[in-house]
Scaffold this active site. Structure first.
Site, mmCIF file in Angstrom:
data_model
loop_
_atom_site.group_PDB
_atom_site.id
_atom_site.type_symbol
_atom_site.label_atom_id
_atom_site.label_comp_id
_atom_site.label_asym_id
_atom_site.label_seq_id
_atom_site.Cartn_x
_atom_site.Cartn_y
_atom_site.Cartn_z
ATOM 1 N N ARG A 159 -41.953 -10.267 -8.700
ATOM 2 C CA ARG A 159 -40.624 -10.838 -9.389
ATOM 3 C C ARG A 159 -40.821 -10.568 -11.069
ATOM 4 O O ARG A 159 -40.258 -11.207 -11.789
ATOM 5 C CB ARG A 159 -40.791 -12.199 -9.444
ATOM 6 C CG ARG A 159 -40.405 -12.826 -7.863
ATOM 7 C CD ARG A 159 -39.193 -12.281 -7.053
ATOM 8 N NE ARG A 159 -39.335 -12.571 -5.679
ATOM 9 C CZ ARG A 159 -39.575 -11.569 -4.933
ATOM 10 N NH1 ARG A 159 -39.907 -10.378 -5.280
ATOM 11 N NH2 ARG A 159 -39.775 -12.027 -3.536
ATOM 12 N N SER A 208 -34.755 -19.069 -6.183
ATOM 13 C CA SER A 208 -36.164 -19.621 -6.161
ATOM 14 C C SER A 208 -36.164 -20.319 -7.878
ATOM 15 O O SER A 208 -36.167 -19.213 -8.792
ATOM 16 C CB SER A 208 -37.336 -18.683 -6.025
ATOM 17 O OG SER A 208 -37.235 -18.526 -4.467
ATOM 18 N N GLU A 279 -39.246 -18.617 -12.020
ATOM 19 C CA GLU A 279 -38.945 -17.422 -11.748
ATOM 20 C C GLU A 279 -37.696 -17.104 -12.500
ATOM 21 O O GLU A 279 -37.249 -16.127 -12.744
ATOM 22 C CB GLU A 279 -38.657 -17.282 -10.143
ATOM 23 C CG GLU A 279 -38.166 -16.009 -9.562
ATOM 24 C CD GLU A 279 -38.451 -15.918 -8.131
ATOM 25 O OE1 GLU A 279 -39.534 -16.254 -7.493
ATOM 26 O OE2 GLU A 279 -37.562 -15.329 -7.576
HETATM 27 C C1 LIG Z 1 -29.281 -18.427 -2.202
HETATM 28 C C2 LIG Z 1 -30.308 -17.425 -3.059
HETATM 29 C C3 LIG Z 1 -31.042 -16.841 -2.496
HETATM 30 C C4 LIG Z 1 -32.007 -16.116 -3.055
HETATM 31 N N1 LIG Z 1 -33.187 -15.416 -2.261
HETATM 32 C C5 LIG Z 1 -33.839 -14.434 -3.010
HETATM 33 C C6 LIG Z 1 -34.903 -13.928 -2.465
HETATM 34 O O1 LIG Z 1 -35.018 -13.905 -1.210
HETATM 35 N N2 LIG Z 1 -35.491 -13.028 -2.939
HETATM 36 C C7 LIG Z 1 -35.566 -12.732 -4.412
HETATM 37 O O2 LIG Z 1 -36.210 -11.815 -5.038
HETATM 38 N N3 LIG Z 1 -34.369 -13.203 -5.026
HETATM 39 C C8 LIG Z 1 -33.816 -14.204 -4.429
HETATM 40 N N4 LIG Z 1 -32.708 -15.080 -5.072
HETATM 41 C C9 LIG Z 1 -32.384 -14.779 -6.702
HETATM 42 C C10 LIG Z 1 -31.740 -13.475 -7.194
HETATM 43 O O3 LIG Z 1 -30.502 -13.337 -6.040
HETATM 44 C C11 LIG Z 1 -32.618 -12.063 -7.335
HETATM 45 O O4 LIG Z 1 -33.326 -12.348 -8.251
HETATM 46 C C12 LIG Z 1 -31.526 -11.052 -7.757
HETATM 47 O O5 LIG Z 1 -32.211 -9.776 -7.554
HETATM 48 C C13 LIG Z 1 -30.779 -11.463 -9.003
HETATM 49 O O6 LIG Z 1 -29.999 -10.418 -9.408
HETATM 50 P P1 LIG Z 1 -28.643 -10.509 -10.035
HETATM 51 O O7 LIG Z 1 -28.045 -9.325 -10.045
HETATM 52 O O8 LIG Z 1 -27.939 -11.673 -9.622
HETATM 53 O O9 LIG Z 1 -29.363 -10.804 -11.352
HETATM 54 P P2 LIG Z 1 -29.236 -12.028 -12.516
HETATM 55 O O10 LIG Z 1 -29.498 -13.225 -11.570
HETATM 56 O O11 LIG Z 1 -27.917 -11.819 -13.314
HETATM 57 O O12 LIG Z 1 -30.119 -11.739 -13.615
HETATM 58 C C14 LIG Z 1 -31.521 -11.678 -13.236
HETATM 59 C C15 LIG Z 1 -32.328 -10.962 -14.418
HETATM 60 O O13 LIG Z 1 -32.005 -9.672 -14.327
HETATM 61 C C16 LIG Z 1 -31.446 -9.165 -15.329
HETATM 62 N N5 LIG Z 1 -30.496 -8.129 -15.210
HETATM 63 C C17 LIG Z 1 -29.410 -8.255 -14.292
HETATM 64 N N6 LIG Z 1 -28.861 -6.970 -13.983
HETATM 65 C C18 LIG Z 1 -29.267 -6.205 -15.099
HETATM 66 C C19 LIG Z 1 -29.281 -4.737 -15.338
HETATM 67 N N7 LIG Z 1 -28.144 -4.232 -14.637
HETATM 68 N N8 LIG Z 1 -30.167 -4.238 -15.963
HETATM 69 C C20 LIG Z 1 -31.245 -4.917 -16.599
HETATM 70 N N9 LIG Z 1 -31.456 -6.271 -16.337
HETATM 71 C C21 LIG Z 1 -30.543 -6.728 -15.537
HETATM 72 C C22 LIG Z 1 -30.939 -10.267 -16.087
HETATM 73 O O14 LIG Z 1 -30.705 -9.932 -17.639
HETATM 74 C C23 LIG Z 1 -31.953 -11.432 -15.717
HETATM 75 O O15 LIG Z 1 -33.070 -11.490 -16.679
HETATM 76 C C24 LIG Z 1 -31.891 -15.785 -4.473
HETATM 77 C C25 LIG Z 1 -30.913 -16.509 -5.121
HETATM 78 C C26 LIG Z 1 -29.988 -17.221 -4.657
HETATM 79 C C27 LIG Z 1 -28.815 -17.665 -5.021
#
Ligand SMILES: Cc1cc2nc3c(=O)[nH]c(=O)nc-3n(C[C@H](O)[C@H](O)[C@H](O)COP(=O)(O)OP(=O)(O)OC[C@H]3O[C@@H](n4cnc5c(N)ncnc54)[C@H](O)[C@@H]3O)c2cc1C
Length: 291
Positions: A159, A208, A279
Site C-alpha cells: 500500500r 481499509s 492506509e
Molecule cells: C469498498 C472498498 C473496498 C476496497 N478494497 C480494497 C482492496 O481490496 N485493496 C486495496 O488495495 N484497496 C481497496 N480499497 C481502497 C481503494 O479502492 C484503493 O486504494 C484504490 O486503489 C484507490 O484508488 P482511487 O483511484 O480511488 O484513489 P483515491 O482514493 O482517489 O486516492 C488514493 C491516493 O492515490 C492518489 N492518486 C489517485 N489518483 C492518482 C493519480 N492518477 N496519480 C497519482 N496519485 C493518484 C491520491 O492523491 C491519494 O493519495 C477499497 C475501497 C473501498 C471503498
C-alpha cells in the site's frame, strides 16, 4: 479550466469533507501539464483524486489544486496482451476492456473501486495480487514534464509507492495474459461474492482504514478484539461487518471519522502494543494525535 471552491464530498466514496480551493478535470496529457504549470506559477499545492475510494478530505476543505483525470486520461484500450489505461480509468472499465479482448490477470481488481492511477499510488491489491504484479510502467507527469517510469522504479510495496505530491500518474501499461471472457467473468463473480460476504460493500466507506500491522494480526481483527465493532461517533461508525471499515451512517463528517480512528488506535495500542498506521490518505490538514 480551473474551477474554484468545488465540493469534494461527492468525489469520495465516504461522502464527507469540504471543498477544493481549485479543481480541474484535465482530459489529455497536455491539459494536465498546463494545469500543473498553472499550479506552480500560482504557488498552489497539487492533489489528485481518483475515485476517492481511499481518501478522507478535511471538513474545512483543501487549500490546493485538486485534479481529477477525465477524457482520454480516463479511457482504456487493449494493445496485444497489454492494457493501456489512463490514470483516471476505473478498474471496472479496465477489467471490461481486458475481459472483452480475452485477457485475464486483472480480476483481482474487480472488488477494488478505484482507478489505474490511484492503484499505482497505493499499490492496490487483493487476493494475493497487487498492482506491481501486473504493471509494466507508468507515465508520470509533473510541472516539469512527463516521463515513463518502469514498475521497478516506482517503489511499490504494501500500500505504498515512491510517488510524491505533484506527481500524477497519467497513463499506465498492464501486462496481462490470454484468458477466455467466460473464465474471467466466473472468477470476478466468485471474488465479488467473497467480498459481499465479509465487507460492507453496500455502505459508504473509504475501504481499509488502517494497514495490517502484520500478516498474523489484521487491523480489523485487532479493532474487533477491542470491542469496537458498531462503535459510533456522530454520523460515523466502525462497520459491524468488518472492523477495519468506517461507515458513513448518515451525516458523518471527516472529524467523526478521525475521532473513531483515534479511538481505535488508542485501544489497539493499549491492548496489543501496536501502532496502527492509516492506509486512508488524508487530503487537507488532517492528522491523528500521537499515541
Ligand atoms: C469498498 C472498498 C473496498 C476496497 N478494497 C480494497 C482492496 O481490496 N485493496 C486495496 O488495495 N484497496 C481497496 N480499497 C481502497 C481503494 O479502492 C484503493 O486504494 C484504490 O486503489 C484507490 O484508488 P482511487 O483511484 O480511488 O484513489 P483515491 O482514493 O482517489 O486516492 C488514493 C491516493 O492515490 C492518489 N492518486 C489517485 N489518483 C492518482 C493519480 N492518477 N496519480 C497519482 N496519485 C493518484 C491520491 O492523491 C491519494 O493519495 C477499497 C475501497 C473501498 C471503498
Amino acid at each position: 479550466m480551473i474551477e474554484e471552491n468545488v465540493s469534494l464530498a461527492r468525489h469520495t466514496t465516504i461522502g464527507t469533507g469540504g471543498a477544493a480551493r481549485w479543481f480541474a478535470r484535465p482530459e489529455s496529457v497536455e491539459a494536465l501539464q498546463e494545469a500543473l504549470r498553472w499550479a506552480r506559477d500560482a504557488g498552489a499545492r497539487v492533489e489528485v483524486i481518483g475515485l476517492g475510494s481511499n481518501v478522507l478530505v478535511h471538513d474545512d476543505g483543501v487549500d490546493a489544486l485538486v485534479l481529477r483525470l477525465a477524457g482520454e486520461l480516463a479511457a482504456a484500450e487493449v494493445d496485444g496482451t497489454e492494457l493501456v489505461a489512463g490514470g483516471g480509468a476505473t478498474n471496472a472499465v479496465c477489467l471490461h476492456r481486458a475481459r472483452d479482448a480475452g485477457l485475464a490477470g486483472f480480476e483481482f481488481a474487480s472488488a477494488i473501486p478505484g482507478t489505474a492511477g490511484g492503484g499505482v499510488r497505493m499499490n492496490a491489491g487483493a487476493y494475493g495480487r497487487e498492482w506491481r504484479d501486473v504493471l509494466v510502467d507508468a507515465l508520470v507527469v509533473d510541472a516539469d514534464g512527463a516521463r515513463t517510469v518502469p514498475v521497478a522504479q516506482l517503489g511499490l510495496a504494501y500500500r505504498r509507492s515512491s510517488l510524491v505530491p505533484g506527481e500524477v500518474v497519467a497513463r499506465v501499461r498492464f501486462r496481462l495474459e490470454p484468458g477466455s471472457p467466460e473464465a474471467v467473468k466466473k472468477k470476478v463473480s466468485e471474488l465479488l461474492a467473497q467480498r459481499k460476504a465479509t465487507q460492507p460493500t453496500n455502505k459508504r466507506t473509504f475501504g481499509s482504514v488502517f494497514k495490517n500491522p502484520s500478516p498474523e494480526l489484521g487491523a480489523g481483527r485487532a479493532i474487533e478484539a477491542c470491542g469496537l465493532k458498531g462503535h459510533r461517533i456522530g454520523g460515523a461508525l466502525i462497520s459491524p461487518r468488518h472492523a477495519n471499515f468506517i461507515e458513513n451512517g448518515g451525516g458523518a463528517t471527516s472529524a467523526d471519522c478521525i475521532a473513531l480512528m483515534t479511538e481505535a488506535r488508542r485501544r489497539v495500542h493499549e491492548r496489543f502494543g501496536v501502532e496502527l498506521e492509516h492506509e486512508v490518505q488524508f487530503l487537507g490538514p488532517l492528522e491523528l494525535p500521537p499515541l
